[in-house]
Scaffold this motif. Sequence first.
Motif, mmCIF file in Angstrom:
data_model
loop_
_atom_site.group_PDB
_atom_site.id
_atom_site.type_symbol
_atom_site.label_atom_id
_atom_site.label_comp_id
_atom_site.label_asym_id
_atom_site.label_seq_id
_atom_site.Cartn_x
_atom_site.Cartn_y
_atom_site.Cartn_z
ATOM 1 N N LEU A 101 0.837 -1.204 0.000
ATOM 2 C CA LEU A 101 0.000 0.000 0.000
ATOM 3 C C LEU A 101 0.870 1.251 0.000
ATOM 4 C CD1 LEU A 101 -3.052 -0.650 2.339
ATOM 5 C CD2 LEU A 101 -3.039 -0.127 -0.111
ATOM 6 N N ARG A 102 1.911 1.217 0.835
ATOM 7 C CA ARG A 102 2.808 2.360 0.911
ATOM 8 C C ARG A 102 3.508 2.544 -0.436
ATOM 9 N NH1 ARG A 102 6.681 1.537 5.611
ATOM 10 N NH2 ARG A 102 7.772 0.457 3.937
ATOM 11 N N ALA A 103 3.836 1.404 -1.057
ATOM 12 C CA ALA A 103 4.521 1.487 -2.338
ATOM 13 C C ALA A 103 3.652 2.164 -3.390
ATOM 14 C CB ALA A 103 4.916 0.095 -2.810
ATOM 15 N N PHE A 104 2.329 1.953 -3.289
ATOM 16 C CA PHE A 104 1.413 2.607 -4.214
ATOM 17 C C PHE A 104 1.645 4.104 -4.206
ATOM 18 C CE2 PHE A 104 -1.368 -1.003 -4.823
ATOM 19 C CZ PHE A 104 -1.880 -0.729 -6.073
ATOM 20 N N PHE A 273 9.354 -1.334 -15.847
ATOM 21 C CA PHE A 273 9.307 -0.887 -14.458
ATOM 22 C C PHE A 273 9.348 -2.078 -13.501
ATOM 23 C CE2 PHE A 273 7.106 0.227 -10.557
ATOM 24 C CZ PHE A 273 7.712 1.421 -10.215
ATOM 25 N N ILE A 274 8.500 -3.057 -13.765
ATOM 26 C CA ILE A 274 8.437 -4.234 -12.901
ATOM 27 C C ILE A 274 9.787 -4.934 -12.861
ATOM 28 C CG2 ILE A 274 7.438 -6.551 -12.679
ATOM 29 C CD1 ILE A 274 4.810 -5.372 -13.738
ATOM 30 N N ASN A 275 10.366 -5.079 -14.038
ATOM 31 C CA ASN A 275 11.651 -5.752 -14.137
ATOM 32 C C ASN A 275 12.748 -5.043 -13.349
ATOM 33 O OD1 ASN A 275 11.388 -8.097 -15.681
ATOM 34 N ND2 ASN A 275 13.277 -7.528 -16.762
ATOM 35 N N GLN A 276 12.823 -3.724 -13.514
ATOM 36 C CA GLN A 276 13.836 -2.945 -12.797
ATOM 37 C C GLN A 276 13.634 -3.055 -11.294
ATOM 38 O OE1 GLN A 276 16.036 -2.696 -15.154
ATOM 39 N NE2 GLN A 276 16.731 -0.746 -14.310
ATOM 40 N N GLN A 277 12.388 -2.922 -10.856
ATOM 41 C CA GLN A 277 12.110 -2.955 -9.431
ATOM 42 C C GLN A 277 12.454 -4.326 -8.844
ATOM 43 O OE1 GLN A 277 11.416 -0.241 -7.619
ATOM 44 N NE2 GLN A 277 11.531 0.898 -9.548
ATOM 45 N N ALA A 278 12.191 -5.360 -9.620
ATOM 46 C CA ALA A 278 12.522 -6.702 -9.148
ATOM 47 C C ALA A 278 14.038 -6.846 -9.037
ATOM 48 C CB ALA A 278 11.954 -7.746 -10.105
ATOM 49 N N ARG A 279 14.742 -6.216 -9.974
ATOM 50 C CA ARG A 279 16.196 -6.269 -9.954
ATOM 51 C C ARG A 279 16.733 -5.555 -8.706
ATOM 52 N NH1 ARG A 279 18.508 -4.813 -15.624
ATOM 53 N NH2 ARG A 279 17.338 -6.689 -16.149
ATOM 54 N N TYR A 280 16.075 -4.458 -8.343
ATOM 55 C CA TYR A 280 16.485 -3.734 -7.130
ATOM 56 C C TYR A 280 15.918 -4.406 -5.880
ATOM 57 C CZ TYR A 280 17.358 0.031 -10.522
ATOM 58 O OH TYR A 280 17.773 0.755 -11.597
ATOM 59 N N ARG A 281 15.199 -5.479 -6.048
ATOM 60 C CA ARG A 281 14.535 -6.206 -4.968
ATOM 61 C C ARG A 281 13.521 -5.364 -4.215
ATOM 62 N NH1 ARG A 281 16.645 -10.978 -4.600
ATOM 63 N NH2 ARG A 281 16.088 -11.511 -2.468
ATOM 64 N N ASN A 285 7.156 -2.599 -4.700
ATOM 65 C CA ASN A 285 6.846 -1.856 -5.925
ATOM 66 C C ASN A 285 6.361 -2.774 -7.043
ATOM 67 O OD1 ASN A 285 7.483 0.538 -4.791
ATOM 68 N ND2 ASN A 285 9.464 0.797 -5.834
ATOM 69 N N VAL A 286 6.954 -3.976 -7.091
ATOM 70 C CA VAL A 286 6.522 -4.940 -8.111
ATOM 71 C C VAL A 286 5.046 -5.278 -7.935
ATOM 72 C CG1 VAL A 286 6.790 -7.301 -8.930
ATOM 73 C CG2 VAL A 286 8.810 -5.914 -8.427
ATOM 74 N N TYR A 287 4.693 -5.561 -6.671
ATOM 75 C CA TYR A 287 3.288 -5.886 -6.405
ATOM 76 C C TYR A 287 2.394 -4.707 -6.728
ATOM 77 C CZ TYR A 287 4.137 -10.412 -4.372
ATOM 78 O OH TYR A 287 4.446 -11.715 -4.209
ATOM 79 N N ALA A 288 2.824 -3.526 -6.343
ATOM 80 C CA ALA A 288 2.018 -2.335 -6.600
ATOM 81 C C ALA A 288 1.788 -2.171 -8.103
ATOM 82 C CB ALA A 288 2.702 -1.106 -6.023
#
Lengths: 358, 299
Positions: A101-104, A273-281, A285-288
């Motif tokens: 939620l916060r990531a949203f 975006f999803i890919n980058q965020q997953a890379r940064y762990r 953000n990925v879920y958001a």
Amino acid sequence: MKHHDWLGLKVELPRKRQLQLTILSFLAPMAVWCAISYVPWLWHPLYRVTDPGSVDYFIEDMDVKRADFEHELAKARAAGTALPQGYLTNPIYLPAPHKVLRAFYYAFKTPPRLPNEPWLHQSLGHSIRTIFLGFVVSSVFGLPLGILCGTYRFFAKLQEPFIEFFRYLPAPAFGALCVAVLGIDDPPKIAIIFIGTFFQQVLVIANTVRKVDPGLLEAAQTLGASGWKLVRRVIIPASITDVYTDMRILLGWAWTYLIVAEVVGTMSGITYFINQQARYRNFDNVYAAIAMIGIIGFSTDLFLAWLGTVLFPWKRKSRSAQNKRAWFAWLRPKMAEPIVQTIEPVEDKPEIKLHVTQ
Amino acid sequence: MSLSELKLPDYREQSPDVSARFERIRKRPIILKVRELKKSFGSNGNTHIVFDHVSLDVHRREFICVVGPSGCGKSTFIRIVAGLDEATSGEILLDGRAVAGPGSDRGMVFQGYTLFPWLTVKRNVMFGLQMHGKALDTAEAEARQWLDMVGLAKFENLYPHELSGGMKQRVAIARALANGPRILIMDEPFAALDAQTRCQMQAYLMQIWKKVDVTILFITHDLDEAAYLADRILVMSCNPGRVAEFIENPVPRPRSAEQFISPEFLALKKRLEEHIHPPVEVPEKLPMIKLTEAGDEVE
């Protein structure tokens, strides 16, 4: 008060219960997620180390397997050295709801890490543009062709066998080809969405158009309609509501091709975006971002459903028809019709006054 | 007392009024001429003849009912007259011109509800007029006039799904008549309605027919309906379909519900019954299947 059965066979549920169930359908999975996240003895297979104590390979903020942690703890206790400290946690790929939620909120506020990376809203915008273009290009060709195939057996026999064959070729298989032909930017992505949507679209719409009640066609013929007029004044309006529903479903399919399309060539849009965020762990953000796709798709569909009731007043239940007709009149002044008072349709026997032209 | 003991007049007997009326009708010009019409399915060797040798003349403003056992091809027959099906051989002349394909000189009211659901009642009635390129305001005025006649003027802005079955059929009649057809073809139009509404609709139809210059070809399986409405009743027989008899209805006009028990009506109906429901051969000894307790047997 009549007793209503929750599980009545083919019985329409009261509105209130429908709403309750709708909310429950969202709440139930959320509740499971919350339980797993917040109830410590549910799952939580890891320990987050807060103080390594005397264990030499523990570092602060490290996740270790529960068994390993407990083993080291027992060892330290037996040896009488400093105890390692930690708390139970879930793996990083399952963040707690509040984090997502916060990531949203923060996902939109956080500037990208690299200067040439897009913001989240830019990524989303890019994705929406890609899908919109793909779907529009597909519809521009698919809609007329579908109606043509549904109306005339000639076109159906001429087009459908090949389309039926082509439909089985998975759109992603054309990825490399699209890049070779159309470059690495947006065009190949739009092409993938086109390939994924178009062939289904023609077949689905042709099928819907074929299902037009032949009685309506016959009635129109006895009233003097023929040829193109029959298509324009009867076949199209008779199937338009079902075609509209088809289009809504097809738009949903187009979304599923989006992620595939966006990895073709240079990765772009929400997938990037999803890919980058997953890379940064940054899994929150990925879920958001994933949830964002769902929210956009779902709300688009709700909007389109509502728009359908505005565009097709004859599909509405009679009660609300009157006030919504005003809306329609506003949208299309040519079709404006006087708003009549709500009249209970009663079978009454009129006097026959006549002026017949003979 | 059984029906056979009932002293009924011959159905061919006509009171002077009635025979004078038929005399007048016969003097009217023939509007529809059907000659040796035949319809069959399938090709050489394996053909099924739906009907053949169907010939009849219909005079202007006559009310013709077509009855017959199911499967005798009466629906096919009027679909051919309407131009929705093609005959295998024979000819149909409307006002002396051969009929080919559907046209607005033959209006049609179907059994199923075939109003266009996306159009309001008024627009439904305007449909045919617009097809013939009438200006919107003329079409609208004419549509209003026809809706007024079927008593639905105040419902002009409703959509078909907001109407009852009887009202839908009244709109369908208005829609067909608005086109100014020479002949109105009705394929069991009231069959789906409940008995009360059906009676009402029959009365409506009679009133409309009196006021509009139109000839009506009406299919029904309801013999009362046929006897109540028709000038002449075309009785068709089965396998293959033929014209069994073309009966002049001896019941005087104006018709009313009281006539349902008049001797002429009963005589006509008895004759129709003989045609439609010939005595069925039921084997004397049906195998008895015991399902009931002793003493529960039906008589």
